[in-house]
Design an enzyme around this catalytic site. Sequence first.
Site, PDB file in Angstrom:
ATOM      1  N   LYS A   1      17.913  -5.152   3.917  1.00 16.10           N
ATOM      2  CA  LYS A   1      17.770  -5.971   5.139  1.00 16.10           C
ATOM      3  C   LYS A   1      18.502  -7.297   5.057  1.00 16.10           C
ATOM      4  O   LYS A   1      18.969  -7.806   6.061  1.00 16.10           O
ATOM      5  CB  LYS A   1      16.293  -6.190   5.455  1.00 16.10           C
TER       6      LYS A   1
ATOM      7  N   ARG B   1      -0.332 -10.155   4.268  1.00 17.41           N
ATOM      8  CA  ARG B   1       0.636  -9.711   5.249  1.00 17.41           C
ATOM      9  C   ARG B   1       0.165  -8.314   5.646  1.00 17.41           C
ATOM     10  O   ARG B   1      -0.956  -8.181   6.100  1.00 17.41           O
ATOM     11  CB  ARG B   1       2.074  -9.768   4.708  1.00 17.41           C
TER      12      ARG B   1
HETATM   13  C1  LIG Z   1      11.752  -7.291   2.142  1.00 25.23           C
HETATM   14  C2  LIG Z   1      10.781  -6.365   1.543  1.00 25.23           C
HETATM   15  C3  LIG Z   1      10.939  -5.953   0.211  1.00 25.23           C
HETATM   16  C4  LIG Z   1      12.031  -6.490  -0.684  1.00 25.23           C
HETATM   17  O1  LIG Z   1      11.725  -7.793  -1.100  1.00 25.23           O
HETATM   18  P1  LIG Z   1      12.663  -8.557  -2.177  1.00 25.23           P
HETATM   19  O2  LIG Z   1      11.876  -9.759  -2.514  1.00 25.23           O
HETATM   20  O3  LIG Z   1      13.939  -8.858  -1.486  1.00 25.23           O
HETATM   21  O4  LIG Z   1      12.835  -7.638  -3.317  1.00 25.23           O
HETATM   22  C5  LIG Z   1      10.052  -5.027  -0.286  1.00 25.23           C
HETATM   23  N1  LIG Z   1       9.035  -4.547   0.475  1.00 25.23           N
HETATM   24  C6  LIG Z   1       8.840  -4.935   1.750  1.00 25.23           C
HETATM   25  C7  LIG Z   1       7.702  -4.368   2.526  1.00 25.23           C
HETATM   26  C8  LIG Z   1       9.703  -5.855   2.333  1.00 25.23           C
HETATM   27  O5  LIG Z   1       9.507  -6.226   3.597  1.00 25.23           O
END
Ligand SMILES: *Cc1c(COP(=O)(O)O)cnc(C)c1O
Length: 351
Positions: free
Chosen positions: A36, A129
């Site tokens: 993302k 969250r």
């Molecule tokens: C963005 C996201 C990740 C990845 O997080 P990083 O800190 O970039 O490794 C993993 N799981 C979910 C649900 C996310 O939204």
Amino acid sequence: MNYPCIKVDLDKIEDNARFIVDKCKENGIDVYAVTKVFCGNVQIAKAALKGGVIGLADSRVENLKKFEGLSCEKLLLRLPMKSQVQEVVKYADTSLNSEIETIRLLDEEAERQGKVHNIILMIDLGDLREGVWEDKVMETAEEIVKLKNIGFGGIGVNLTCYGGVMPDDVNLGKLISFKEEIEKEFEIQLKIVSGGNSSSLYKVFDGSVPEGINMLRIGETIVLGRETAFGEAVEGMHLDAFRLQGEIVEMKRKPSLPIGKIGMDAFGNTPSFEDRGEIIRAIVALGRQDVNIDGLEPYDSKISILGGSSDHLLLDITEVADRYKIGSVVEFNVDYGALLGAYTSEYIQKR
Ligand SMILES: *Cc1c(COP(=O)(O)O)cnc(C)c1O
């Protein structure tokens, strides 16, 4: 050639992915690369796949759609919108979920498309969250197992995102216990126990991940080479896979303090300044509309960022003024927020 632009070194991304994949493999953990932060750029995603990740994960279906031609697992990270179940079933093999109402819609849509859609049930272990609260896990699982077109792929947790809660033996241990409890109660096998994001890696590195965690979703550490529980650079990884480049449009000797009575700046803040005497100031054509300028670090350590507005970045280049002129390109490293901004901004070319 157009500026500003963000340049990525695909070999470094591949190396970083391989580094994480190897470390995780030693601990029995599969890695999804989270795409993302670079808006699902297909070339970068491919580099991560070359590095050995088993799949690609993104928070937006629009990005997963770009991966349609790639043969790998695709995981939707953000809880599906009810209004988007059709695209979710079409473009994602698996999605993270916490609402049974939505899961039922996914079930109906999967039947319509003649597919099985896999879900990972998210459990909130304190970060506040996404995820079902602990006392609702079993009743939600009971509803999920009844659905014919839903594959109950496993359970997962997300930590250190909103509440800043660190992954530890207590919360990850609870996740593993839930797996065992669900398997026993409903006589099923759950394939996946997804123990978080880049903030869980410190436990991989020190060998303390509880046995049973078998999947992680890794974004930041693959792209920037930093783990996110303590914000430390990971030894052996590339910290410089990205370079944001901007062009100098003005360069002049001026005071470091503004002249006149100080009101508000363009963003409504009252600015303050450090008196460095007269300095050589450069303006780079790049601004807050493109990236969070607080997340930039010049690769040339003799340059410092003074500040900026929507379209202008102000630098002190006094010490290295002889190396730059109008039209010169200045390169910056980016933090997570700036990288996200750079890929999201339509004004920044991707190279
Ligand atoms: C963005 C996201 C990740 C990845 O997080 P990083 O800190 O970039 O490794 C993993 N799981 C979910 C649900 C996310 O939204």
